[in-house]
Motif scaffolding. Sequence first.
Motif, PDB file in Angstrom:
ATOM      1  N   ASP A   5       0.794  -1.413  -0.051  1.00  0.00           N
ATOM      2  CA  ASP A   5       0.146  -0.204   0.551  1.00  0.00           C
ATOM      3  C   ASP A   5       0.624   1.093  -0.072  1.00  0.00           C
ATOM      4  N   VAL A   6       0.456   2.324  -1.212  1.00  0.00           N
ATOM      5  CA  VAL A   6       1.429   3.934  -0.989  1.00  0.00           C
ATOM      6  C   VAL A   6       0.384   4.751  -1.628  1.00  0.00           C
ATOM      7  N   VAL A   7       0.568   6.050  -1.283  1.00  0.00           N
ATOM      8  CA  VAL A   7      -0.034   7.066  -1.712  1.00  0.00           C
ATOM      9  C   VAL A   7       1.245   7.373  -3.178  1.00  0.00           C
ATOM     10  N   ARG A   8      -0.121   7.658  -3.733  1.00  0.00           N
ATOM     11  CA  ARG A   8       0.508   8.683  -5.461  1.00  0.00           C
ATOM     12  C   ARG A   8       0.758   9.950  -5.140  1.00  0.00           C
ATOM     13  N   TYR A   9       1.614  10.447  -5.269  1.00  0.00           N
ATOM     14  CA  TYR A   9       1.445  12.209  -5.671  1.00  0.00           C
ATOM     15  C   TYR A   9       2.142  12.073  -6.996  1.00  0.00           C
ATOM     16  N   ASP A  10       1.261  13.272  -7.415  1.00  0.00           N
ATOM     17  CA  ASP A  10       1.333  14.047  -8.388  1.00  0.00           C
ATOM     18  C   ASP A  10       1.546  15.356  -8.622  1.00  0.00           C
ATOM     19  N   CYS A  11       2.771  16.423  -8.993  1.00  0.00           N
ATOM     20  CA  CYS A  11       3.390  17.238  -9.169  1.00  0.00           C
ATOM     21  C   CYS A  11       2.471  17.961 -10.480  1.00  0.00           C
ATOM     22  N   ASP A  12       1.339  19.183 -10.125  1.00  0.00           N
ATOM     23  CA  ASP A  12       0.949  20.200 -11.401  1.00  0.00           C
ATOM     24  C   ASP A  12       1.935  21.274 -12.215  1.00  0.00           C
ATOM     25  N   HIS A  13       2.999  20.756 -12.050  1.00  0.00           N
ATOM     26  CA  HIS A  13       3.860  22.057 -12.622  1.00  0.00           C
ATOM     27  C   HIS A  13       4.519  21.640 -13.197  1.00  0.00           C
ATOM     28  N   CYS A  14       5.576  19.775 -12.974  1.00  0.00           N
ATOM     29  CA  CYS A  14       6.201  19.183 -14.139  1.00  0.00           C
ATOM     30  C   CYS A  14       5.633  17.792 -14.307  1.00  0.00           C
ATOM     31  N   ALA A  15       4.877  17.341 -13.502  1.00  0.00           N
ATOM     32  CA  ALA A  15       3.898  16.248 -14.605  1.00  0.00           C
ATOM     33  C   ALA A  15       4.928  15.192 -13.472  1.00  0.00           C
ATOM     34  N   HIS A  16       5.481  14.832 -12.888  1.00  0.00           N
ATOM     35  CA  HIS A  16       6.223  13.883 -11.649  1.00  0.00           C
ATOM     36  C   HIS A  16       5.511  13.656 -11.232  1.00  0.00           C
ATOM     37  N   THR A  17       5.810  12.197 -10.686  1.00  0.00           N
ATOM     38  CA  THR A  17       4.239  11.850  -9.366  1.00  0.00           C
ATOM     39  C   THR A  17       5.152  10.946  -9.374  1.00  0.00           C
ATOM     40  N   TRP A  18       5.576  10.381  -7.502  1.00  0.00           N
ATOM     41  CA  TRP A  18       5.869   9.456  -6.929  1.00  0.00           C
ATOM     42  C   TRP A  18       4.930   9.339  -5.854  1.00  0.00           C
ATOM     43  N   THR A  19       5.607   8.327  -4.973  1.00  0.00           N
ATOM     44  CA  THR A  19       5.038   7.295  -4.104  1.00  0.00           C
ATOM     45  C   THR A  19       5.624   7.322  -2.696  1.00  0.00           C
ATOM     46  N   ARG A  20       4.809   7.274  -2.105  1.00  0.00           N
ATOM     47  CA  ARG A  20       5.330   6.948   0.253  1.00  0.00           C
ATOM     48  C   ARG A  20       4.870   6.306   0.264  1.00  0.00           C
ATOM     49  N   PRO A  21       4.912   5.313   1.084  1.00  0.00           N
ATOM     50  CA  PRO A  21       4.395   4.162   1.674  1.00  0.00           C
ATOM     51  C   PRO A  21       3.516   4.256   2.640  1.00  0.00           C
ATOM     52  N   VAL A  22       2.886   3.887   2.645  1.00  0.00           N
ATOM     53  CA  VAL A  22       1.525   3.821   3.858  1.00  0.00           C
ATOM     54  C   VAL A  22       1.880   3.772   5.063  1.00  0.00           C
ATOM     55  N   GLU A  23       1.987   4.745   6.581  1.00  0.00           N
ATOM     56  CA  GLU A  23       2.460   3.783   7.010  1.00  0.00           C
ATOM     57  C   GLU A  23       2.360   2.413   8.115  1.00  0.00           C
ATOM     58  N   ASP A  24       3.168   1.192   8.125  1.00  0.00           N
ATOM     59  CA  ASP A  24       2.998   0.352   8.896  1.00  0.00           C
ATOM     60  C   ASP A  24       3.163   0.337  10.343  1.00  0.00           C
ATOM     61  N   ASP A  25       3.958   1.327  10.848  1.00  0.00           N
ATOM     62  CA  ASP A  25       5.124   1.120  12.279  1.00  0.00           C
ATOM     63  C   ASP A  25       4.446   2.013  12.917  1.00  0.00           C
ATOM     64  N   LEU A  26       2.801   2.548  12.347  1.00  0.00           N
ATOM     65  CA  LEU A  26       2.615   4.024  13.437  1.00  0.00           C
ATOM     66  C   LEU A  26       1.840   3.396  14.576  1.00  0.00           C
ATOM     67  N   GLY A  27       1.741   4.332  15.916  1.00  0.00           N
ATOM     68  CA  GLY A  27       1.542   3.428  17.270  1.00  0.00           C
ATOM     69  C   GLY A  27       1.300   4.578  18.098  1.00  0.00           C
ATOM     70  N   VAL A  28      -0.014   4.474  18.723  1.00  0.00           N
ATOM     71  CA  VAL A  28      -0.574   5.398  20.049  1.00  0.00           C
ATOM     72  C   VAL A  28       0.161   6.764  20.419  1.00  0.00           C
ATOM     73  N   HIS A  29       0.261   7.317  20.175  1.00  0.00           N
ATOM     74  CA  HIS A  29       0.986   9.006  20.801  1.00  0.00           C
ATOM     75  C   HIS A  29       1.999   9.209  19.201  1.00  0.00           C
ATOM     76  N   ASP A  30       2.837   8.639  18.639  1.00  0.00           N
ATOM     77  CA  ASP A  30       2.972   9.961  17.361  1.00  0.00           C
ATOM     78  C   ASP A  30       2.546  10.874  17.011  1.00  0.00           C
ATOM     79  N   ILE A  31       3.448  11.446  16.863  1.00  0.00           N
ATOM     80  CA  ILE A  31       2.760  12.981  16.217  1.00  0.00           C
ATOM     81  C   ILE A  31       3.067  12.287  14.623  1.00  0.00           C
ATOM     82  N   VAL A  32       1.802  13.027  14.143  1.00  0.00           N
ATOM     83  CA  VAL A  32       1.252  12.769  12.605  1.00  0.00           C
ATOM     84  C   VAL A  32       1.624  14.377  12.115  1.00  0.00           C
ATOM     85  N   ARG A  33       1.283  13.876  11.068  1.00  0.00           N
ATOM     86  CA  ARG A  33       0.432  14.901   9.694  1.00  0.00           C
ATOM     87  C   ARG A  33      -0.863  14.069   9.229  1.00  0.00           C
TER      88      ARG A  33
END
Length: 102
Positions: A33-61
């Motif tokens: 599972d990943v999250v895909r991002y697209d840049c409107d400026h240069c059309a670049h795409t990339w991904t980041r993995p969905v957090e699998d080590d997330l725990g209670v009390h972690d600071i998150v965005r």
Amino acid sequence: MSRSAGAHTADPCPRCLVEAVRPGSPTTDAGRDVVRYDCDHCAHTWTRPVEDDLGVHDIVRVDLPDATLYGTAWQVEPDRVQVRGTGGAWLLWVERWRVVVY
């Protein structure tokens, strides 16, 4: 620090460094599972993995369609996370793929 800018997240594109990146969308890559991002400026795409080590009390965005929020993971379930704002200002359930350990 990430912030929201209208319909875009303000995290810069890793290629052109312009802050014109659309909010991510969940997908899979090589069975992960990943999250895909697209840049409107240069059309670049990339991904980041969905957090699998997330725990209670972690600071998150939390990347929402209309805002980027910061808080603490209050409850963690396989598909969603409850995030608490600073000082208990708000409590919100969000899909796990929207959460980034900060």
